[in-house]
Design a protein around this motif. Structure first.
Motif, short mmCIF file in Angstrom:
data_model
loop_
_atom_site.label_atom_id
_atom_site.label_comp_id
_atom_site.label_asym_id
_atom_site.label_seq_id
_atom_site.Cartn_x
_atom_site.Cartn_y
_atom_site.Cartn_z
N ASN A 200 0.83 -1.20 0.11
CA ASN A 200 -0.01 -0.21 -0.42
C ASN A 200 0.80 1.17 0.14
OD1 ASN A 200 -2.32 -1.64 0.74
ND2 ASN A 200 -3.12 0.12 2.21
N ALA A 201 0.09 2.27 -0.07
CA ALA A 201 1.29 3.93 -0.42
C ALA A 201 1.07 3.84 0.87
CB ALA A 201 0.39 4.90 -1.06
N TYR A 202 2.05 4.60 1.79
CA TYR A 202 2.42 4.57 3.01
C TYR A 202 4.15 5.40 3.21
CZ TYR A 202 3.60 3.64 8.44
OH TYR A 202 3.07 3.81 9.38
N SER A 203 4.06 6.13 3.98
CA SER A 203 5.43 6.41 4.04
C SER A 203 5.54 7.72 5.48
CB SER A 203 5.99 7.97 3.27
OG SER A 203 4.45 8.84 2.81
N LEU A 204 6.45 8.61 5.28
CA LEU A 204 6.63 9.44 6.62
C LEU A 204 5.46 9.85 6.65
CD1 LEU A 204 8.02 10.66 9.35
CD2 LEU A 204 9.26 11.50 8.07
N PHE B 119 4.80 1.38 -0.87
CA PHE B 119 4.87 1.68 -2.78
C PHE B 119 4.37 3.20 -2.13
CE2 PHE B 119 0.94 0.75 -3.32
CZ PHE B 119 -0.56 1.96 -4.30
N PHE B 120 5.03 4.48 -2.77
CA PHE B 120 5.45 5.92 -2.61
C PHE B 120 6.39 5.86 -1.13
CE2 PHE B 120 2.21 7.28 -5.47
CZ PHE B 120 2.93 6.78 -7.27
N PRO B 121 7.54 5.62 -0.91
CA PRO B 121 7.36 5.26 0.58
C PRO B 121 8.43 6.79 0.69
CG PRO B 121 9.04 4.37 -0.88
CD PRO B 121 8.06 4.32 -1.95
N LEU B 122 8.47 7.69 -0.65
CA LEU B 122 9.05 8.34 0.65
C LEU B 122 7.42 10.43 0.54
CD1 LEU B 122 12.62 9.16 -0.54
CD2 LEU B 122 11.50 8.77 1.41
N GLY B 123 6.52 9.33 -0.29
CA GLY B 123 5.20 10.37 -0.47
C GLY B 123 5.11 9.87 -2.24
N GLY B 124 3.79 10.61 -2.39
CA GLY B 124 3.60 10.37 -3.70
C GLY B 124 4.19 11.50 -4.45
N SER B 125 4.16 10.80 -6.39
CA SER B 125 4.70 11.85 -7.00
C SER B 125 3.52 12.17 -7.84
CB SER B 125 5.45 10.82 -8.15
OG SER B 125 4.88 9.76 -9.08
N PHE B 126 2.11 11.84 -7.68
CA PHE B 126 1.24 12.82 -8.37
C PHE B 126 1.16 14.42 -8.05
CE2 PHE B 126 -1.32 8.49 -8.12
CZ PHE B 126 0.00 7.76 -9.09
N PRO B 127 0.75 15.28 -8.24
CA PRO B 127 0.55 16.42 -8.01
C PRO B 127 -0.47 16.40 -6.63
CG PRO B 127 -0.06 16.77 -10.35
CD PRO B 127 0.90 15.09 -9.70
N GLY B 128 -0.16 17.76 -5.35
CA GLY B 128 -1.62 16.97 -4.68
C GLY B 128 -0.34 16.18 -3.39
N LEU B 129 0.12 15.47 -3.71
CA LEU B 129 0.48 14.30 -2.79
C LEU B 129 2.06 15.04 -1.90
CD1 LEU B 129 0.33 11.02 -4.42
CD2 LEU B 129 -1.96 12.19 -2.96
N PRO B 130 1.77 14.68 -0.44
CA PRO B 130 3.19 15.09 0.95
C PRO B 130 4.21 14.39 -0.38
CG PRO B 130 1.22 13.90 1.55
CD PRO B 130 0.50 14.35 0.07
N ARG B 131 5.19 14.97 0.61
CA ARG B 131 6.45 14.27 -0.16
C ARG B 131 7.06 14.43 1.45
NH1 ARG B 131 8.23 12.32 -4.54
NH2 ARG B 131 10.20 12.67 -4.12
N THR C 59 20.91 12.46 4.26
CA THR C 59 19.98 12.85 2.48
C THR C 59 18.63 12.85 2.95
OG1 THR C 59 19.94 10.60 1.57
CG2 THR C 59 21.96 12.20 0.71
N PRO C 60 17.56 13.71 2.82
CA PRO C 60 16.75 13.66 3.65
C PRO C 60 15.68 12.20 3.40
CG PRO C 60 16.80 15.47 2.48
CD PRO C 60 18.50 15.56 2.55
N SER C 61 16.32 11.69 1.99
CA SER C 61 15.39 10.61 1.27
C SER C 61 16.09 9.48 2.02
CB SER C 61 15.97 10.30 0.24
OG SER C 61 15.47 11.50 -1.19
N GLN C 62 17.25 8.84 3.18
CA GLN C 62 17.45 8.49 3.35
C GLN C 62 16.96 7.85 4.64
OE1 GLN C 62 21.49 8.99 2.90
NE2 GLN C 62 22.08 7.20 2.06
N VAL C 63 16.22 9.67 5.29
CA VAL C 63 16.08 9.79 6.66
C VAL C 63 14.22 8.81 6.45
CG1 VAL C 63 14.95 11.04 8.31
CG2 VAL C 63 16.88 11.47 7.91
#
Length: 297
Positions: free
Chosen positions: A182-186, A208-220, A237-241
């Motif tokens: 499922n989509a799930y991230s910090l 999936f989308f472990p750092l947030g979404g790539s669609f417009p409007g989704l948090p990162r 890096t922030p991505s690694q965090v």
């Protein structure tokens, strides 16, 4: 913290694998794609996530060429959509039972095998992405019936679910579910109850989308000041965090970050050595969670 291992179906695997979606960026450079996957194996990757609709079969073809039986890599694929190279999106929904069976056959053929070890049934009940309509609105029980039949026939080894609700997973448990994607991230943690159920049932949680979404409007996650502050304090890096936070979240979390770049691949795998102390975790846990239920199409 070290990367460690976790249970995935009948195997024990490293907690960071590789998602093959980004291989399609190397479509005109097949040798580079094969070399990248070989490098992943050299670095300890032992599970790879793919689908026939990744690059209209290109990802599967690269996996078939790059991986050897002695590598012992668990290849996980998915059904529920098929390639649609000429469409507005490069995929079309394929949710009906006969389409799921045909998609399994397509994956068997392109991967060059007679058995798929794990197949995720990509539902479209939650999270970002397409929503089914018309004849693509199919009951979960009907889909599980064909998936279990395929398992009984020996064409697939185990069943996973993707974009599924808590109720859907509960209903599917008797069928024997080994993983949930499922989509799930910090920054998108609305599936906490689903994660807890997976942990209790020894089901692998593969966001999936472990750092947030790539669609417009989704948090990162990488847009959050707290993530940048923790990254600076650790020299990463922030991505690694964002990825490290997921590994700290629960012992059954497995990551499948994708990339088409060897240096980025190494950075993703280095996440397993990052330790987040109590203060860092508290700062990250304090970030607000936002919904990813954003339909497209």
């Amino acid at each position: 913290m070290t990367i460690g291992t976790a249970r995935f179906a009948t195997r024990t695997v490293s907690r960071i694998g590789y998602g093959a979606l980004q291989l399609e960026r190397l479509h005109g450079r097949r040798d580079e794609a094969v070399a990248l996957l070989r490098r992943a194996v050299e670095l300890g990757v032992d599970h790879v996530d793919t689908a026939e609709f990744y690059g209209s079969g290109f990802a599967n073809e690269v996996i078939r060429e790059a991986l050897r039986p002695e590598d012992g890599v668990l290849v996980v694929t998915k059904v529920g959509a098929d390639p649609d190279p000429g469409g507005r999106l490069p995929l079309r929904l394929a949710q009906r039972p006969e389409q799921l069976r045909a998609s399994v056959e397509d994956n068997l053929r392109s991967l060059g095998t007679d058995r798929l070890e794990v197949v995720n049934l990509r539902r479209l009940d939650t999270g970002p992405g397409l929503r089914p309509d018309g004849d693509q609105v199919v009951g979960l029980d009907d889909q599980l019936a064909v998936m279990t039949a395929l398992r009984d026939e020996g064409k697939i080894g185990a069943i996973g679910l993707s974009s599924v609700t808590l109720d859907g997973l509960r209903r599917a448990l008797p069928a024997g579910v080994v993983c949930v994607q499922n989509a799930y991230s910090l920054v998108s943690r609305q599936d906490e109850d689903l994660l807890r159920l997976c942990t209790a049932e020894n089901i692998a949680w593969v966001p999936f989308f472990p750092l947030g979404g790539s669609f417009p409007g989704l948090p990162r996650a990488t847009d959050e000041p707290a993530v940048h502050a923790v990254a600076e304090s650790l020299g990463v890096t922030p991505s690694q965090v964002g990825l490290a936070w997921l590994l700290h979240r629960a012992p059954n979390v497995l990551l499948i970050p994708g990339t088409a770049d060897a240096a980025h691949l190494e950075a993703n795998l280095a996440v397993g050595a990052i330790t987040l102390d109590a203060a860092a975790l508290a700062a990250l846990d304090g970030i607000a969670s936002r919904s990813t239920d954003v339909p497209i199409g």
